[in-house]
Design an enzyme around this catalytic site. Structure first.
Site, PDB file in Angstrom:
ATOM      1  N   GLY A 153       6.032   4.873   9.388  1.00  0.00           N
ATOM      2  CA  GLY A 153       5.210   6.079   9.363  1.00  0.00           C
ATOM      3  C   GLY A 153       5.070   6.687  10.742  1.00  0.00           C
ATOM      4  O   GLY A 153       5.975   6.611  11.569  1.00  0.00           O
ATOM      5  N   SER A 154       3.907   7.269  11.012  1.00  0.00           N
ATOM      6  CA  SER A 154       3.700   8.053  12.225  1.00  0.00           C
ATOM      7  C   SER A 154       3.210   7.195  13.388  1.00  0.00           C
ATOM      8  O   SER A 154       2.631   6.120  13.199  1.00  0.00           O
ATOM      9  CB  SER A 154       2.681   9.165  11.960  1.00  0.00           C
ATOM     10  OG  SER A 154       1.379   8.610  11.797  1.00  0.00           O
ATOM     11  N   GLU A 198       8.225   0.977  12.278  1.00  0.00           N
ATOM     12  CA  GLU A 198       9.344   1.928  12.319  1.00  0.00           C
ATOM     13  C   GLU A 198       8.733   3.313  12.269  1.00  0.00           C
ATOM     14  O   GLU A 198       8.153   3.708  11.262  1.00  0.00           O
ATOM     15  CB  GLU A 198      10.305   1.675  11.143  1.00  0.00           C
ATOM     16  CG  GLU A 198      11.664   2.324  11.327  1.00  0.00           C
ATOM     17  CD  GLU A 198      11.658   3.799  10.965  1.00  0.00           C
ATOM     18  OE1 GLU A 198      11.620   4.623  11.914  1.00  0.00           O
ATOM     19  OE2 GLU A 198      11.693   4.117   9.775  1.00  0.00           O
ATOM     20  N   LYS A 222       0.868  -1.176   0.000  1.00  0.00           N
ATOM     21  CA  LYS A 222       0.000   0.000   0.000  1.00  0.00           C
ATOM     22  C   LYS A 222       0.903   1.224   0.000  1.00  0.00           C
ATOM     23  O   LYS A 222       1.509   1.571   1.009  1.00  0.00           O
ATOM     24  CB  LYS A 222      -0.907  -0.002   1.235  1.00  0.00           C
ATOM     25  CG  LYS A 222      -2.253   0.754   1.038  1.00  0.00           C
ATOM     26  CD  LYS A 222      -2.105   2.235   0.829  1.00  0.00           C
ATOM     27  CE  LYS A 222      -1.816   2.946   2.126  1.00  0.00           C
ATOM     28  NZ  LYS A 222      -1.747   4.448   1.935  1.00  0.00           N
TER      29      LYS A 222
END
Length: 491
Positions: free
Chosen positions: A234-235, A256, A181
């Site tokens: 990502g966040s 991560e 994705k």
């Protein structure tokens, strides 16, 4: 419906999904804009329930045969995949530079060569994982790394090509099938990866790309009970949502999540070298998770350090990332520009002082001046939270204990940098709570080494055996050395 192509820097890029070896258009589409000049690049298919279901089923079917191949049998497929990435080097460089605002020079000299290596290195390393014997007095153990199943990979917009291949390499080499994705703000090089996989002859369903937003497409993918692994970069807020969805199905996650890494300059540091390295933190407009964004400089050398760094920052070329001379490009999206500016404005309103920068750059609306903020307290928002823009903070210290306390004084723990006399810097580095730390250097990486953070910087490690430990089900085959006779006697 025919496949729709975007024309980006003279290259055709499909805006559709890649599922079961075919391009599949979506019923709904979203717009994609170039961060350099905000022009419309085109529209992208958004994955809905139909596409997600098709991708999962395709990956399941492919897993039945791909997983049965040995690592040696998968190797030629993956080497051809890497070769096809190399053949598309110019397209990948030009497209990601336009799509994500990444420096063209960085793409040519760093990212694309690394993307190829991500595939081939892990494909070859998998050969070493087939049988790992352990001998004990009682038995001979054969430790096997079996493919886990269908894997969902979700990558961020700051380096989509490199981070996608870094996850795809071990996942595919282990025998998993993958659904990628891409980031909705920068999906195009992931689409080109699908072209490379197709040309390399990867069997249909082994590698699929489903585009869309995280809230819609990503959320549906990570909540499906048929998924065996989820790898996300990502966040923190998004990671929490993914972890909640995965927990319902007991699906292992590798997360991560970025950092707020300290850049320590000891009193005995080489200030010229330290200032030059600190200036590198502005590259890619500061949109680098492992950057040392918190400068911690000994009070006895801080004035000299600032003078040296200011001279280098004044020479930085801010501009079009497609120009080889550019060193600082645009921020990915208007929302991210607002976020970066908000951090700086709130810090100044609370008493922080700007040593330089602090405003949008005149080059364009998605450019921000390289910025250094000082007179900030340890508990200030700009110290504690990741800005993800060309913004650094400066704090001073007077002792080793003080700098270690400040370095460890956030909820993040991804990376770090420490400059000083080698033994002194190493002693400090060993006290900093982080996943990795560079001593008198920056950016030295090896695929055999672990990468990842602690605390809010994530869960798990990528690289070397650590990647395979995640993407595999580890099995121990136990063969007794002496004839075994079952007994129910407790005497």
């Amino acid at each position: 419906m025919s496949t729709r192509y975007l024309q980006v820097a003279g290259h055709d890029v499909s805006g559709d999904h890649y599922i079961d070896g075919q391009r599949i258009p979506g019923k709904t589409r979203f717009e994609l804009h170039c961060p350099i000049d905000q022009r419309l690049l085109g529209t992208i298919s958004e994955g809905d329930e139909e596409h997600i279901e098709a991708a999962i089923q395709a990956a399941q079917r492919a897993f039945a045969t791909w997983s049965l191949l040995s690592a040696a049998e998968r190797l030629p497929y993956l080497e051809r995949f890497a070769d096809e990435i190399g053949k598309r080097a110019e397209a990948l460089c030009a497209v990601e530079s336009n799509d994500a605002g990444v420096l063209l020079s960085r793409m040519r000299h760093g990212v694309v060569p690394r993307a190829k290596l991500n595939i081939t290195w892990f494909a070859r390393h998998a050969l070493e994982l087939q049988h790992r014997p352990i001998d004990t007095d009682q038995a001979h153990h054969i430790v096997k790394h079996d493919p886990a199943g269908v894997t969902v990979i979700i990558t961020p917009w700051n380096s989509p090509l490199m981070l996608s291949t870094w996850k795809l390499g071990p996942a595919l080499a282990a025998g998993n099938t993958c659904i990628l994705k891409p980031p909705e703000w920068a999906p195009l090089t992931c689409s080109l990866l699908a072209d490379a996989a197709h040309a390399a002859g990867l069997p249909p369903g082994v590698f699929n790309v489903v585009q869309g937003t995280g809230a819609r497409t990503g959320a549906r993918l990570v909540s499906d009970f048929r998924i065996s692994r989820i790898s996300f970069t990502g966040s923190v807020p998004t990671a929490k949502l993914i972890a909640q969805s995965a927990a319902a199905n007991l699906v292992p996650c590798s997360l991560e999540l970025g950092g707020k890494s300290p850049f320590i300059v000891l009193e005995d540091a080489d200030l010229d070298s330290a200032a030059a390295t600190a200036t590198l933190m502005y590259r890619n407009a500061g949109q680098v998770c492992l950057a040392g964004t918190r400068l911690l400089v000994h009070k006895n050398v801080v004035d000299q350090f600032v003078i040296k760094m200011r001279a280098l920052v004044d020479q930085l070329v801010v501009g079009d990332p497609r120009d080889e001379a550019t060193e600082v490009g645009p921020i990915i999206h208007p929302r991210q520009v607002e976020r970066v500016k908000g951090f700086v404005d709130r810090a100044v309103a609370c008493g922080a002082r700007l040593l330089w920068g602090g405003q949008p750059h005149s080059f364009g609306p998605q450019y921000f001046q390289p910025t250094l903020v000082t007179d900030v307290a340890q508990d200030d928002e700009i110290i504690q939270n990741e800005v993800f823009g060309p913004v650094l903070t400066l704090q001073t210290f007077s002792s080793d204990d003080e700098v270690v306390s400040k370095a460890n004084g956030t909820d993040y723990g991804l990376g770090g940098i420490c400059y000083g006399e080698t033994s002194h810097a190493q002693a400090i580095a060993e006290r900093v709570r982080t996943g990795f730390i560079w001593v008198n250097s920056f950016g030295i990486r090896d695929l055999a080494a672990p990468f990842g953070g602690i605390k809010r910087s994530g869960i798990g490690r990528e690289g070397g055996d650590w990647s395979f430990e995640f993407f595999c089900d580890v099995k121990d085959v136990v063969i007794p050395k002496k004839p075994f006779r079952a007994s129910f006697s407790h005497r």
